[in-house]
Write an enzyme that holds these catalytic residues in place. Sequence first.
Site, PDB file in Angstrom:
ATOM      1  N   LYS A  75       2.172  -3.914   6.519  1.00 26.47           N
ATOM      2  CA  LYS A  75       2.765  -3.910   5.146  1.00 26.47           C
ATOM      3  C   LYS A  75       4.177  -3.702   4.853  1.00 26.47           C
ATOM      4  CE  LYS A  75      -1.401  -4.688   3.248  1.00 26.47           C
ATOM      5  NZ  LYS A  75      -1.688  -5.947   2.237  1.00 26.47           N
ATOM      6  N   SER A 134       0.764  -1.324   0.035  1.00 26.46           N
ATOM      7  CA  SER A 134      -0.189  -0.079   0.067  1.00 26.46           C
ATOM      8  C   SER A 134       0.978   1.341  -0.045  1.00 26.46           C
ATOM      9  CB  SER A 134      -0.923   0.009   1.297  1.00 26.46           C
ATOM     10  OG  SER A 134      -1.390   1.306   1.364  1.00 26.46           O
ATOM     11  N   TYR A 181      -1.583  -0.876  10.656  1.00 27.30           N
ATOM     12  CA  TYR A 181      -1.829  -1.468   9.212  1.00 27.30           C
ATOM     13  C   TYR A 181      -0.673  -1.188   8.386  1.00 27.30           C
ATOM     14  CZ  TYR A 181      -3.293  -1.275   4.512  1.00 27.30           C
ATOM     15  OH  TYR A 181      -3.311  -1.352   3.043  1.00 27.30           O
TER      16      TYR A 181
HETATM   17  C1  UD1 Z   1      -6.810   5.135   3.394  1.00 29.11           C
HETATM   18  C2  UD1 Z   1      -5.703   4.560   4.537  1.00 29.11           C
HETATM   19  C3  UD1 Z   1      -4.621   3.828   3.886  1.00 29.11           C
HETATM   20  C4  UD1 Z   1      -5.218   2.702   3.094  1.00 29.11           C
HETATM   21  C5  UD1 Z   1      -6.518   3.079   2.324  1.00 29.11           C
HETATM   22  C6  UD1 Z   1      -7.063   1.648   1.541  1.00 29.11           C
HETATM   23  C7  UD1 Z   1      -5.925   6.128   6.364  1.00 29.11           C
HETATM   24  C8  UD1 Z   1      -5.109   7.233   7.146  1.00 29.11           C
HETATM   25  N1  UD1 Z   1      -5.344   5.743   5.328  1.00 29.11           N
HETATM   26  O1  UD1 Z   1      -6.130   5.837   2.586  1.00 29.11           O
HETATM   27  O2  UD1 Z   1      -3.615   3.419   4.658  1.00 29.11           O
HETATM   28  O3  UD1 Z   1      -4.180   1.989   2.328  1.00 29.11           O
HETATM   29  O4  UD1 Z   1      -7.339   4.016   3.016  1.00 29.11           O
HETATM   30  O5  UD1 Z   1      -8.036   2.163   0.686  1.00 29.11           O
HETATM   31  O6  UD1 Z   1      -7.005   5.792   6.700  1.00 29.11           O
HETATM   32  N2  UD1 Z   1     -12.111  11.710   3.661  1.00 29.11           N
HETATM   33  C9  UD1 Z   1     -13.227  12.871   4.101  1.00 29.11           C
HETATM   34  N3  UD1 Z   1     -14.157  12.043   4.754  1.00 29.11           N
HETATM   35  C10 UD1 Z   1     -14.505  10.690   4.674  1.00 29.11           C
HETATM   36  C11 UD1 Z   1     -13.454   9.762   4.454  1.00 29.11           C
HETATM   37  C12 UD1 Z   1     -12.396  10.394   4.130  1.00 29.11           C
HETATM   38  O7  UD1 Z   1     -12.863  13.722   4.003  1.00 29.11           O
HETATM   39  O8  UD1 Z   1     -15.516  10.437   5.265  1.00 29.11           O
HETATM   40  C13 UD1 Z   1     -10.698  12.131   2.975  1.00 29.11           C
HETATM   41  C14 UD1 Z   1      -9.378  11.924   3.699  1.00 29.11           C
HETATM   42  O9  UD1 Z   1      -9.107  12.921   4.776  1.00 29.11           O
HETATM   43  C15 UD1 Z   1      -8.453  11.680   2.598  1.00 29.11           C
HETATM   44  C16 UD1 Z   1      -9.557  11.254   1.326  1.00 29.11           C
HETATM   45  O10 UD1 Z   1     -10.725  11.482   1.860  1.00 29.11           O
HETATM   46  O11 UD1 Z   1      -8.210  13.098   2.152  1.00 29.11           O
HETATM   47  C17 UD1 Z   1      -9.341   9.846   1.210  1.00 29.11           C
HETATM   48  O12 UD1 Z   1      -9.699   9.092   2.236  1.00 29.11           O
HETATM   49  P1  UD1 Z   1      -9.689   7.501   2.086  1.00 29.11           P
HETATM   50  O13 UD1 Z   1     -10.665   7.040   1.456  1.00 29.11           O
HETATM   51  O14 UD1 Z   1     -10.013   6.812   3.646  1.00 29.11           O
HETATM   52  O15 UD1 Z   1      -8.132   6.856   1.898  1.00 29.11           O
HETATM   53  P2  UD1 Z   1      -6.716   7.248   2.405  1.00 29.11           P
HETATM   54  O16 UD1 Z   1      -7.024   7.878   3.816  1.00 29.11           O
HETATM   55  O17 UD1 Z   1      -5.954   8.053   1.463  1.00 29.11           O
END
Ligand code: UD1
Length: 370
Positions: A184, A156, A180
């Site tokens: 990895k 990842s 997590y």
């Molecule tokens: C997350 C994990 C990452 C993992 C990946 C798997 C974290 C910090 N990272 O990535 O380790 O490999 O998922 O798919 O959890 N966001 C919102 N509102 C929400 C959800 C997300 O604003 O309800 C934003 C987050 O702040 C981020 C973006 O959307 O900027 C993407 O978030 P997300 O889909 O959870 O992925 P990652 O955080 O990049």
Amino acid sequence: MTHSHDNAPGPRQAKPALLITGGTGFIGSHTAVVLLESGYSLVLVDSLINSTREVGARIAQLADLEPWGDHLWRHASGSPWLALLQGDVRSARDLDRAFSLMPNRIAGVIHLAGLKSVGESSDEPLNYWDANVSGSITLLRAMEKHDCKTLVFSSSAAVYGETQEVPISESAPLRPTNPYARTKAAIEQILQDLAASRKGWRISILRYFNPIGAHPSGMIGEHPRMPPTNLFPVLCQVANGSRERVEVFGDDWPTPDGSGVRDYLHVLDLADGHALAIRALLEGNAQLTQLNLGTGRGWSVLDLIACLEKISGRAIPAVIAPRRAGDVAVSVADPSRAQAVLGWKARRGLEEMCRDGWAWFSSSHGCSHD
Ligand code: UD1
């Protein structure tokens, strides 16, 4: 063999048998369809803690295979075939059964089985170290026992953690920030030690950025463990009315619109990357390679909301909320090594990701866990 200009892994012709751990999951199911379509026979091993047997039948249907026995399918011409086995990668016995299930020798393994929720990993670290690291060690021992030393491993972008460098290349330092991601990174280290033992291992470590979307048929897709925390499934829930609104975690990041920027890629592009990676290993020499799989392009939270609103025709109410612990401002891949080594390039854009992902989440299959 001719190499086409796109990612297509080649016409369907008899190819060796492969084993996919986590084969009925989000990435496994799409990878299975792509591999079957290009002629590989497959044994899928999955504990089914986060997927269902039914996914096996849907994979078979999408790849034009017919039922051939209990959790067994094959093409009318006899090949390729598909077998689904419920099993746990921490069980040497289950893995022995998987390697011996069919008369064909397993030529390579795509190891996708594992736990992947960042939040849960902080609450239950032992479960994560056990499933991910112990599971990988048990699998590697089984591979040695069955004389199979060709492996594609699902890593990842989370292994990079808070890197300063954007876009992120494979040489960036690994600074994982949660259990997590540390599991990895630990498995990557184990694989390096194994490759250095000079026993002829061929290993490709794929570091995924943010896979979203689904197969355009709407038949397979992501079954998030409930409730989902990743952005795309959350947005689909808001769009289909099963959640009231999305919280945007921070509007004060150093990004053009203040919301977090990620490198979203279509899960079928990711599946193509696996097919190209295993083919390159099967045709190549002993090696260990780390490859980023991403588009190289970043989209903000607000971009993704706007795109899905347009595609779904639904309003997606959003409120600004505080930053989420452990988040970074920007995570975007430098995917040039994957292009140079595999000839892989993500082909599908954000609208296609939203269209196909929405087709899944708005279908009865995609809603079945809600
Ligand atoms: C997350 C994990 C990452 C993992 C990946 C798997 C974290 C910090 N990272 O990535 O380790 O490999 O998922 O798919 O959890 N966001 C919102 N509102 C929400 C959800 C997300 O604003 O309800 C934003 C987050 O702040 C981020 C973006 O959307 O900027 C993407 O978030 P997300 O889909 O959870 O992925 P990652 O955080 O990049």
